[in-house]
Design a protein around this motif. Sequence first.
Motif, PDB file in Angstrom:
ATOM      1  N   TYR A 134       0.846  -1.196   0.000  1.00 12.10           N
ATOM      2  CA  TYR A 134       0.000   0.000   0.000  1.00 12.10           C
ATOM      3  C   TYR A 134       0.881   1.245   0.000  1.00 12.10           C
ATOM      4  O   TYR A 134       1.819   1.349   0.801  1.00 12.10           O
ATOM      5  N   TYR A 135       0.573   2.201  -0.893  1.00 16.05           N
ATOM      6  CA  TYR A 135       1.441   3.370  -1.071  1.00 16.05           C
ATOM      7  C   TYR A 135       0.662   4.683  -1.135  1.00 16.05           C
ATOM      8  O   TYR A 135       1.096   5.633  -1.763  1.00 16.05           O
ATOM      9  N   SER A 136      -0.487   4.740  -0.490  1.00 17.24           N
ATOM     10  CA  SER A 136      -1.227   5.995  -0.476  1.00 17.24           C
ATOM     11  C   SER A 136      -0.540   6.994   0.458  1.00 17.24           C
ATOM     12  O   SER A 136       0.363   6.638   1.228  1.00 17.24           O
ATOM     13  N   LYS A 137      -0.986   8.234   0.412  1.00 20.38           N
ATOM     14  CA  LYS A 137      -0.430   9.271   1.275  1.00 20.38           C
ATOM     15  C   LYS A 137      -0.555   8.872   2.744  1.00 20.38           C
ATOM     16  O   LYS A 137       0.394   9.012   3.532  1.00 20.38           O
ATOM     17  N   SER A 138      -1.710   8.337   3.115  1.00 15.79           N
ATOM     18  CA  SER A 138      -1.898   7.957   4.514  1.00 15.79           C
ATOM     19  C   SER A 138      -1.008   6.786   4.908  1.00 15.79           C
ATOM     20  O   SER A 138      -0.625   6.657   6.080  1.00 15.79           O
ATOM     21  N   ASP A 139      -0.656   5.934   3.952  1.00 17.39           N
ATOM     22  CA  ASP A 139       0.236   4.811   4.263  1.00 17.39           C
ATOM     23  C   ASP A 139       1.636   5.311   4.599  1.00 17.39           C
ATOM     24  O   ASP A 139       2.273   4.820   5.538  1.00 17.39           O
ATOM     25  N   HIS A 140       2.138   6.264   3.831  1.00 16.74           N
ATOM     26  CA  HIS A 140       3.441   6.845   4.143  1.00 16.74           C
ATOM     27  C   HIS A 140       3.423   7.486   5.530  1.00 16.74           C
ATOM     28  O   HIS A 140       4.360   7.327   6.324  1.00 16.74           O
ATOM     29  N   GLU A 141       2.344   8.200   5.831  1.00 14.02           N
ATOM     30  CA  GLU A 141       2.233   8.861   7.125  1.00 14.02           C
ATOM     31  C   GLU A 141       2.145   7.833   8.253  1.00 14.02           C
ATOM     32  O   GLU A 141       2.780   7.988   9.309  1.00 14.02           O
ATOM     33  N   ALA A 142       1.355   6.787   8.030  1.00 12.53           N
ATOM     34  CA  ALA A 142       1.202   5.761   9.058  1.00 12.53           C
ATOM     35  C   ALA A 142       2.492   4.966   9.247  1.00 12.53           C
ATOM     36  O   ALA A 142       2.791   4.522  10.367  1.00 12.53           O
ATOM     37  N   PHE A 143       3.264   4.792   8.170  1.00 14.56           N
ATOM     38  CA  PHE A 143       4.555   4.097   8.278  1.00 14.56           C
ATOM     39  C   PHE A 143       5.492   4.875   9.189  1.00 14.56           C
ATOM     40  O   PHE A 143       6.181   4.301  10.038  1.00 14.56           O
ATOM     41  N   ARG A 144       5.517   6.185   9.026  1.00 14.42           N
ATOM     42  CA  ARG A 144       6.366   7.011   9.892  1.00 14.42           C
ATOM     43  C   ARG A 144       5.932   6.867  11.356  1.00 14.42           C
ATOM     44  O   ARG A 144       6.769   6.740  12.257  1.00 14.42           O
ATOM     45  N   ALA A 145       4.622   6.896  11.584  1.00 10.99           N
ATOM     46  CA  ALA A 145       4.117   6.756  12.950  1.00 10.99           C
ATOM     47  C   ALA A 145       4.468   5.384  13.524  1.00 10.99           C
ATOM     48  O   ALA A 145       4.823   5.259  14.706  1.00 10.99           O
ATOM     49  N   PHE A 146       4.370   4.355  12.688  1.00  9.23           N
ATOM     50  CA  PHE A 146       4.729   2.992  13.106  1.00  9.23           C
ATOM     51  C   PHE A 146       6.193   2.929  13.519  1.00  9.23           C
ATOM     52  O   PHE A 146       6.541   2.365  14.574  1.00  9.23           O
ATOM     53  N   LEU A 147       7.079   3.500  12.710  1.00 11.18           N
ATOM     54  CA  LEU A 147       8.513   3.477  13.011  1.00 11.18           C
ATOM     55  C   LEU A 147       8.835   4.311  14.249  1.00 11.18           C
ATOM     56  O   LEU A 147       9.693   3.934  15.064  1.00 11.18           O
ATOM     57  N   LYS A 148       8.148   5.427  14.397  1.00 14.35           N
ATOM     58  CA  LYS A 148       8.382   6.280  15.564  1.00 14.35           C
ATOM     59  C   LYS A 148       7.989   5.555  16.842  1.00 14.35           C
ATOM     60  O   LYS A 148       8.695   5.618  17.864  1.00 14.35           O
ATOM     61  N   GLU A 149       6.871   4.840  16.792  1.00 14.87           N
ATOM     62  CA  GLU A 149       6.432   4.056  17.944  1.00 14.87           C
ATOM     63  C   GLU A 149       7.406   2.910  18.216  1.00 14.87           C
ATOM     64  O   GLU A 149       7.697   2.580  19.383  1.00 14.87           O
ATOM     65  N   ARG A 150       7.931   2.318  17.168  1.00 14.92           N
ATOM     66  CA  ARG A 150       8.802   1.138  17.309  1.00 14.92           C
ATOM     67  C   ARG A 150      10.212   1.505  17.758  1.00 14.92           C
ATOM     68  O   ARG A 150      10.813   0.799  18.573  1.00 14.92           O
ATOM     69  N   PHE A 151      10.743   2.618  17.237  1.00 15.80           N
ATOM     70  CA  PHE A 151      12.150   2.942  17.502  1.00 15.80           C
ATOM     71  C   PHE A 151      12.336   4.154  18.411  1.00 15.80           C
ATOM     72  O   PHE A 151      13.427   4.352  18.938  1.00 15.80           O
TER      73      PHE A 151
END
Length: 676
Positions: free
Chosen positions: A159-176
């Motif tokens: 998935y590569y929508s705008k919200s997916d990019h934003e959610a990926f950043r949030a996922f990484l921020k929560e993880r790391f």
Amino acid sequence: MRHSIEMEKLTLGVCYYPEHWDRALWKDDLQRMKQYGIEVIRLAEFSWALMEPEEGKYDFSFWDEFLALAAEENMKVVFCTPTATPPAWLSEKYPETLNADGDGNLMYHGMRGQHNLTSPKYLEFCEKITRHMAEHFNKYDCIIGWQLDNEVNCEANEYYSKSDHEAFRAFLKERFGTLDNLNEKMGTIFWSQTYTDWDQIHLARRSTAGTGLANPHMQLEQVRFISHSAVHYLALQASIVRETAGDRFITTNGIFENLDYQKLMESGVDFIMYDSYPNFAYAMDRPDGGEGDLKDRNFSFNLARTRAISPLFGIMEQQAGPGGWNFRIHQASPKPGQLRLWTMQSVAHGADFVSFFRWRTCSFGTEIYWHGLNDYSNRPNRRLEELSLVKADFEAIKDIAGHPYEAAVGILCDYDNEWDGQKDVWHGPLRNFSTDGWFRSLQKKHIPFDFVDFREETNLKDLEKYELLVYPHATILTKERAEILTQYVANGGKLVMGCRTGYKDIYGRCPMQPMPGEAAELCGVTVEDFTFLAPGEPMEYVNWNGKRIPAPVFNDVLEPAFGGKAEGFFEGNYYDGKPALVTKNTGKGLAIYFGGCFAEETADAFLEALSIQTPAPWLVLPEGCELAKRGDQYFVLNYKAQSCEITLKKKVTDRLTGNEIEGTYEVAPYGVLVLL
């Protein structure tokens, strides 16, 4: 929450689409279904536009009418949330809900599954339709369970929508937590990839020559993110349905890539339903014309994978006829006997509920060639005649429901290695090759096996029921998992591991430590050298106590350590005579490290050397038959178009006929026996 389907008896169902048919057909359809033993229908998974024709205007009158009839006819229902097919008004008015390709091009309305899983707007609409449905329809006693969405990650698993990019950043921020930690774990110092702002991070995008995201560790995190998004998407719906569901089950149908079904089970889904289409093995679109000589028998592989998630499961879509869309995949009709064979294949592997796809072949739309039990004409046909045999089978062995599949061999699998291996050609293809080798060997030697999901939560009790565990290429092997395996061996278990084991950490990095990492002490070995076998190079062989066995694809040249003993040696290549197989006894058990991949013949040798045998030594079967065991009952499945001869060394009863049989016996083409 349940983790198995828990049916009182073997139960037949069918997928039904009353919205496709004139109301005059409904009652006759339901009554004919019951004549054929069908007790459950699945409904509504693609009917969002019918229930919400305009934004915020809900109309459930169509389904109220049909459910009233279903209740009158004493037909049970699995009702579905329709979120796999958003209505046109939603896609057009809110394009941010659409999925996109890696270049950001939107997937427009017109198929199914064109949405993304992270759009706040889409999740808002999913929540609304699910809540309105649950509050309205859970009043119907005929509804026994809910299916969430339909085949999540089937049409798209990236998935590569705008919200997916934003959610990926949030996922990484929560993880790391911090960019410094992310940069260190992802090795971004390489090729000047260091991030100094979270907004610099994106999902995989084209960089050089269309190679996509260059950082392999970020690729692994991306798949973890997709799974996280899918689990959240389904868990949101499950939590809403659960509020008013009472004791109704909640499930979804799969299984598909980039989704951790174990985490899904922990997030509100009771068990998994599999969609079984064995005729894909004969799809004419496949370049090889099928899937090797096992053909439809290969779907026992997928059923075993489903069983690792849900020990007792259901089939939401069981192939009933020839399949294919008008632009993709075309299949021959199932031969007489195959519909029954494939149904019993599912039951043999742990399915207590089997629902056919579909009742009647649709006369319009993309699936006009995905044939159901009835043809367009709605007249009697041989598939319906065969369904009558299935009805009788289910009645004869209805009490097998609740009995688990039994196996003494477990093949360990895990999402970390599966997902990392999607892009890593140095170990991903090896796992597929070796798992197939073991599957083929176990099948032909009539030794039932389980796939075993190996997770941080796995404990010794989960493993100790297996006499043999095979972990073909555990490239990512954590200290915790290695400790559990050590306990398993010490308590008397037999463990086999293959090349490319233990050289990566949980982020897919290669630490500065001797291979095979955490497996070194467990298996008593270090890796001195390693190599792919170059194209055109002859297959390597290993001399193991005088027996010559193949060591294809990739070789680890070994050196015993930590008390290990070299027992097999390479023949040929520059490492001729070097150790290829090392064993180590720990406590009551044995660990073996093999410096190669596992061809079928290789797996044969290991089963023989470790004295792993069929659970039915009194039964002599040809290779063309599969043996499965549920409780104290043995399924014999003949996948061949010809009859075959079996030998029974004691008198047993075939529960499908009630006949006692002994000695030489002929199994019909595509025939099935259930022996007790």
